[in-house]
Design a protein around this motif. Structure first.
Motif, PDB file in Angstrom:
ATOM      1  N   THR A   1       0.830  -1.201   0.000  1.00 19.95           N
ATOM      2  CA  THR A   1       0.000   0.000   0.000  1.00 19.95           C
ATOM      3  C   THR A   1       0.866   1.253   0.000  1.00 19.95           C
TER       4      THR A   1
ATOM      5  N   HIS B   1      -1.074  -5.989  -4.804  1.00 19.51           N
ATOM      6  CA  HIS B   1      -1.664  -5.900  -3.470  1.00 19.51           C
ATOM      7  C   HIS B   1      -2.852  -6.859  -3.342  1.00 19.51           C
ATOM      8  N   GLN B   2      -3.696  -6.893  -4.361  1.00 15.43           N
ATOM      9  CA  GLN B   2      -4.851  -7.787  -4.326  1.00 15.43           C
ATOM     10  C   GLN B   2      -4.420  -9.248  -4.305  1.00 15.43           C
TER      11      GLN B   2
ATOM     12  N   THR C   1      -3.029 -10.024  -0.819  1.00 13.04           N
ATOM     13  CA  THR C   1      -4.112 -10.100   0.160  1.00 13.04           C
ATOM     14  C   THR C   1      -4.906 -11.386  -0.008  1.00 13.04           C
TER      15      THR C   1
ATOM     16  N   ASP D   1       0.257   2.173 -11.355  1.00  8.83           N
ATOM     17  CA  ASP D   1      -0.682   2.058 -10.246  1.00  8.83           C
ATOM     18  C   ASP D   1      -1.494   0.769 -10.345  1.00  8.83           C
ATOM     19  N   SER D   2      -1.913   0.418 -11.553  1.00  6.43           N
ATOM     20  CA  SER D   2      -2.693  -0.813 -11.728  1.00  6.43           C
ATOM     21  C   SER D   2      -1.859  -2.043 -11.387  1.00  6.43           C
TER      22      SER D   2
ATOM     23  N   ARG E   1       2.262   1.765  -3.431  1.00  5.88           N
ATOM     24  CA  ARG E   1       1.283   2.315  -4.366  1.00  5.88           C
ATOM     25  C   ARG E   1       1.134   3.820  -4.161  1.00  5.88           C
TER      26      ARG E   1
ATOM     27  N   TYR F   1      -0.930   5.298 -14.892  1.00  7.45           N
ATOM     28  CA  TYR F   1      -2.065   4.397 -14.664  1.00  7.45           C
ATOM     29  C   TYR F   1      -1.615   2.947 -14.665  1.00  7.45           C
TER      30      TYR F   1
ATOM     31  N   ARG G   1      -1.643  -2.221  -7.632  1.00  5.80           N
ATOM     32  CA  ARG G   1      -2.954  -2.601  -7.095  1.00  5.80           C
ATOM     33  C   ARG G   1      -3.192  -4.094  -7.290  1.00  5.80           C
ATOM     34  N   PHE G   2      -2.814  -4.612  -8.447  1.00  4.28           N
ATOM     35  CA  PHE G   2      -2.966  -6.043  -8.711  1.00  4.28           C
ATOM     36  C   PHE G   2      -2.084  -6.858  -7.768  1.00  4.28           C
TER      37      PHE G   2
END
Length: 266
Positions: A190, A253-254, A257, A246-247, A193, A243, A250-251
């Motif tokens: 996080t 991180h997902q 998780t 960041d994507s 990001r 973009y 984010r991917f």
């Protein structure tokens, strides 16, 4: 054979094109503000979607913009690695020591609220003109999100895990390496990001410090050449790369998780 149609299926089908509708609406507004149908200013017409896309295709097809993209990404990578090397260990130390956290909290919050661009004159005077002041500014921009999120991750570690490690006579190093670091990875991602978003915003003005390559430099170059269509094309490239970065985070991180939840419930 009849197909099953549920409200959730309808919602899924409606959600798919919504980003495209948003992009299409933005392009329409862009065209409305720059179309010669509403004004006769030729300079404004250079910013139109048609000329910008033509300039973008030319920049990419001829490879003119590729070295500048590579240079900017290299600077971002070096600045981000330096911020990680500083922010993660320091965040661990601060998170593990309440006394250290209390003694440094006000200092970190004070420095964090200073815009990284405020350090530009000092960076040039201390490091000269070239890549070094750019690296410094990008590192300053990225280090605090990583540091603070690492500290928050340490505080969020389940105390039962720490008690279990102590009951197994684990040393502080073993507890940190085998319990705390895996537990804070989501928080660190996080922070990364957030850091990449800030570092990408700082990159363009930082590359106006006397360097001879990079996306920020190329924006100045197009302005000086009055090549406004190319300027808009570079702005689109900056947005697309940001973009994408960041994507990607984010991917990651997902995925981490999801992996952590799978390990917990397995």
């Amino acid at each position: 054979m009849t197909s099953t149609f549920t409200p959730s299926t309808a919602a899924f089908r409606l959600k798919l094109p919504l980003p495209l509708f948003g992009l299409a609406g933005g392009i329409v507004l862009w065209w409305l503000f720059t179309t010669p149908l509403w004004h006769s200013d030729l300079i404004v017409a250079d910013f139109s979607p048609e000329r910008t896309i033509a300039a973008l295709v030319q920049l990419v097809s001829t490879g003119t913009i590729i070295p500048h993209i590579q240079t900017s990404l290299r600077r971002v990578l070096i600045g981000l690695v330096a911020a990680i090397a500083i922010g993660v260990p320091l965040g661990l130390f601060v998170g593990l020591s309440r006394r250290l956290e209390r003694s440094t909290s006000a200092l970190f919050q004070f420095i964090r609220m200073i815009s990284p661009l405020s350090w530009m004159p000092i960076a040039v005077m201390a490091l000269g003109i070239g890549d070094l002041p750019v690296y410094f500014l990008l590192t300053v921009a990225a280090v605090f999100p990583i540091l603070l999120n690492t500290t928050a991750g340490v505080h969020a570690v389940d105390h039962r895990w720490l008690l279990l490690a102590r009951s197994l006579c684990a040393t502080q190093w073993e507890t940190t390496w085998r319990v705390i670091i895996p537990a804070i990875t989501a928080h660190v991602l996080t922070g990364l990001r957030l850091a990449i978003g800030i570092i990408w915003l700082v990159l363009v003005p930082a590359e106006m410090l006397g360097v001879s390559a990079g996306l920020g430099y190329y924006i100045l170059d197009t302005r000086d050449r009055l090549a406004y269509s190319e300027l808009m094309a570079v702005i689109l490239i900056i947005g697309a790369i940001g973009y994408g970065l960041d994507s990607s985070l984010r991917f990651a991180h997902q995925q981490w998780t999801h992996h952590g939840q799978s390990q917990t419930y397995s």
